[in-house]
Every structure is written in structure tokens, then in C-alpha cells.
Design a protein around this motif. Sequence first.
Motif, PDB file in Angstrom:
ATOM      1  N   SER A 398     -54.291 -41.453 -23.849  1.00 20.48           N
ATOM      2  CA  SER A 398     -53.611 -40.762 -22.758  1.00 20.48           C
ATOM      3  C   SER A 398     -54.589 -40.428 -21.631  1.00 20.48           C
ATOM      4  N   ASN A 402     -54.383 -41.883 -17.582  1.00 20.11           N
ATOM      5  CA  ASN A 402     -53.694 -40.977 -16.645  1.00 20.11           C
ATOM      6  C   ASN A 402     -54.666 -40.079 -15.904  1.00 20.11           C
ATOM      7  N   ASP A 406     -51.420 -35.633 -15.449  1.00 24.05           N
ATOM      8  CA  ASP A 406     -50.395 -36.343 -16.219  1.00 24.05           C
ATOM      9  C   ASP A 406     -50.824 -36.659 -17.649  1.00 24.05           C
ATOM     10  N   SER A 554     -48.892 -43.159 -22.302  1.00 25.84           N
ATOM     11  CA  SER A 554     -48.052 -42.435 -21.329  1.00 25.84           C
ATOM     12  C   SER A 554     -48.461 -40.987 -21.174  1.00 25.84           C
ATOM     13  N   ASN A 557     -46.873 -38.461 -18.508  1.00 23.68           N
ATOM     14  CA  ASN A 557     -46.570 -38.923 -17.147  1.00 23.68           C
ATOM     15  C   ASN A 557     -45.071 -39.082 -16.869  1.00 23.68           C
TER      16      ASN A 557
END
Length: 598
Positions: A398, A402, A406, A554, A557
Motif C-alpha cells: 500500500s 500510494n 491514500d 489499493s 485510495n
Amino acid sequence: MNHVPKRSEVSKENAWRLEDLFPNQEAWNDEYAKVKKLTSEIADFQGKLKDGDSISRCFALEDEISLHTERLYVYANMHHHEDTAEPTYQALSDKSKKLSVEVGEALSFITPEILSLPVDALRSLIADPALAKYKRTLEEMLRQKPHVLSKSEEALLAQVGNVSQAPGTIFGMMNNADMKFPKVVNDKGEEVELTHGSYIQFLESRNQDVRRNAFKAMYDTYAKWKNTLASTLNANVTKNIFYAKARKYPSALEMSLFGDNIPKAVYDNLIAAIHENLPLMHRYMALRKKLLKLDELHMYDLFTPLVEEFDMDITYDEAKKTVYDSLSPLGEEYRKALQEGFENRWIDVYENEGKRSGAYSWGAYGTHPYVLLNHKDNLNSMFTLTHEMGHALHSYFSDASNEYRDAQYTIFLAEVASTLNEALLMHYLLEKSTDPKEKMYLLTYYADQFRTTVFRQTMFAEFEKIIHEKAEQGEALTPQELSKIYYDLNLKYYGDDMVVDRDIEMEWARIPHFYNSFYVYKYATGFSAATSFAKQITEEGKPAVDRYLGFLRSGGNDYSINILKKAGVDMSSPEPIRQAMSVFEGLIEEMEKLTAAK
């Protein structure tokens, strides 16, 4: 009893390398001074957050302050956890906590100030290319705007904050400090005091009398306090309803789901899908009764081991190798990151004097994650290792994919990555096992996780939903009413092969999670989502792995429910719960086969 070493005696390779966060104390002090300076500068933006340029600069400074504060806090507290009695890091931990509060106060004007802008102004900020980086933050503010009150009302609600903690505080004091349980006879025939800590050990006894007596002693004690405990729980429900009304939510449940933007359908679907699969739980209870060779299965027979303790002696090196091998379905990229964690001292492995108990994964953006363990050479510790590395690698992927803002994923998603690793480890061990006794031990270990994490937590979630709805309709939650609701749920969930003892009607009175309302359903959804992922990965291979790695990347986000949906797990439908239930059914079938073969 093995000698528990002092922190100074712990070998380097078994200790985490906190120098990756700060090379030394001097570097920490420099960063602390920097945060102090930056925090004084943020005030310049107060009253000026009206256009894209000022908001963009303010957010950039907010991120810088937050990131450095997080690094300071994590470093100080992880050092403190190595030996909680050590005064240097006790002081550093306190210093970092004070700084966090100070920073929180300094940044607290930002959200209300932007929220005070008219809806149209907020919409044009969301469309402003200069603010593209902060689009999600602004969209989230717009979503929350209908539930934010005027400045004076917000100030009033903030003052109510301390009062609103009272039900949970009073329950905690009563449950942990004032509640005293009688003495009960243990396996050796000795009279010992019953405590919260020893209760499960009594329920794991091979002697049904020992189990029954501990169970009765526990619930008789709660029953004596039922009026007080019902009033405390009632006060908590009333508090939730007060906030929901004040903030213009349709119900207390919808208010609690709003933060993660979880549709109410997710909560309702979970309960409906579990109801649909209660026959599986009833079948498992019938099997438990048979395996324990009991004429009657009682509520106090739920924790008794179904097979003789099967000793699995697993060293830390063996645990690492097994975890590494078991995660091969996730592909080389994932395992390379795992290996990096194993080899580059992300992990603080063994217990030492003063070390914080339990296990966790933690860290700060911009550095790799860390894991604290208190490893013992057993099966449980191996599962803890893969669980915590699941969290750590979720953060690792992650953070790499990001921006700071986020990268933070929600609690709703957090347990998915850790539980998926456990599911793959279990799958691997069951595939490899040739000893029927070992296999039965593993199957019961896994089946009990379904019972406690999916069925039991869903029953808790349903209880919370019922009592809030009744209170919202103006009905009184008397101790008798709470007990009746709770008892009826137990009858429904455990089925005809279980004698649902009357005493269990008081169990609602000892569940601390009921003071953190509408939280427990996340255990059941997280476990189900992870089981669904594991099933897809083992059956489909690469396409499912790619979707799953996309989920890890992700972070935060998008909204949790969307992130899962993109990865192939739609929690707004009952499908993931059904997939998890088909895995549970498979376990029961295996256990039934092994039982028949005896």
C-alpha cells in the motif's frame, strides 16, 4: 520454565532494526524540533482556506507534519515496547504522545473551516486540477457535510464527548476491577479463584463438572449485577441514538457504518447469509457432541478440545519456512517482499523481560513495516507470524503504491490480508498432513475459527442491531428483555443438538465489544472476505492473485467496499459469506469422514 532474557541479552538477528526509522536519538530530536517549528507555521492558514492554492499548500504542510509526527511516535513507542520498564523510552513515549495531541489540536481547524464553505464551492474545489492530489479528501468532506453541525453545536457536542465515554468506562471498571468471582474446583481438585483470565482454562478442562461449575459461577455473578449492567448497556445505546439524531443519521447503525461508507446492506446481508447457513453450525455442534462422547452438549462444552492435545513443536526457523512455502500461491513478488521482511530484521521475535505482550504489525509511511511477536515454538505462534506478516505486507504494498494520504487502509480491510495468510497456511498444512490425528487437530482448529469469528461475532452483531432498533422504537431494554433476546439468539444459532443453558442469557453482560458499538461485524466480514479470496486464489490461480495484489496496492485510495469489489469480493452481496460457508462445510465433511474411519 525457560529463562526469560533481559532486553540487553537479545541477539541482534532476533530484534527489529529500528535504525531504519531513525539512525540514532539525535536524528529523532532533530525531527522533533522540525515538527515543533512546522506546527507553529500551520496557524498562518487559519481563516484563509477559501481557494485551491491556499488549501493545496495547507494540505501539503498538514501531510508533512502528520508524517513526521507518526514517525516520531512509532519509533518512541516501539522502543518503549521492547522493555516497558526502561525509563528512557518511557519518557520518549510520553513526549511523542504529548506531541501528537499538540499536533492534533494545531491541525483541528482545517476540516471545519473547509466544511463551512458552501456546497457549490466545495464541488468546484473537487474539480480543481491543482487539488487533484486531494480529491478524495475533499469528496469525503462533501459526503460528511450534511452531518456536520454549526460551530456552536459542534463545540457543544465536543464537550459532551467526555460524558459519552461514561458507559464504557463504568463497565470497564466494574468488569475488570470490582467484579469478583467465587472459588471453583479445578482439575486437580483444588479450590481456586475464578478470574476472567482463568475462565477459558476451566472451560477447556476434560472434566465436565469442572466446566459446568466455572460456567455457573461466572454467570451467577453477572446475574447478581444484572440491573446495573443493563443500565450501563442501556446508557451506551441511548448515547448512540443521541449522536445519530444530533448528526441527522437515520439510525445509530447507519451512523456507525457511515465512517467507512459501508452500505447497511452489508450488515443485513451478513446476518441473512449466516441465518441461511445455520444448519452447518448445527451440524458442527452434532459432530462436537459425538466427538466428545456426550449424552448432552452444553454451552460450557464449546471450548473443550475435540482431540487430545496434539503437540506440534515448531521452531521459529521452521515456522518462517512453512509460512514462506504456504504463501507460494501468492506468487514470487509477494514472497520476495516476505523474504525481505524475514532477512532484514523487520521482526522482533522472542519474549524478553518487560516486553509488551501479544503481537502486532506497525510502522510509519516511508519505511518498511515492523512486526512485534512473542514467539513460542508452537502452531499458534506460526499462525501469529503469518497473520502479522499479512498486515505488514498489506502496508508494504500500500505504501509503495500510494501517496501518504491514500496509503492508510480502514479497519474494515485490515483483517482481510492477515486472515488470508492464515487461510493459505491452513490449506497448506491440511494438504501436507498424513497423520489422521494431526489432520483432525488442524481441522478442529480451523472449524472453531469459523464458529468464533463468523457465527459468534455475527450473533453479537445481530444482538446489537436488535437492541438499538428496539430502543429507537421507544421500547425499554430491561435486564429481562436483554436476557430474552440474547437467549433466543443462542437457541437459534446453536440448534437442537445443544442444550442452551439458561445461564447463557447473561452473557451479554460481559462482552466489552458492546461498548464499541457495531464493530464486531467487521471480524465476520473480514474473515469471510479473506476466505473468499483464498478460495479464488487456490481455484483460479494467477487472475485471482493479480486481483488480490491489486487489493493490497489499493491501500485506502477508494472506499473499502469498492476496493474489495474491484478485487473480486463483493461484500454488498451474500456471495463471499456463502463462499466462506462452503469452505466451512468442507471442513465438517472431512471431520465426519475421519470420525467414521476410526
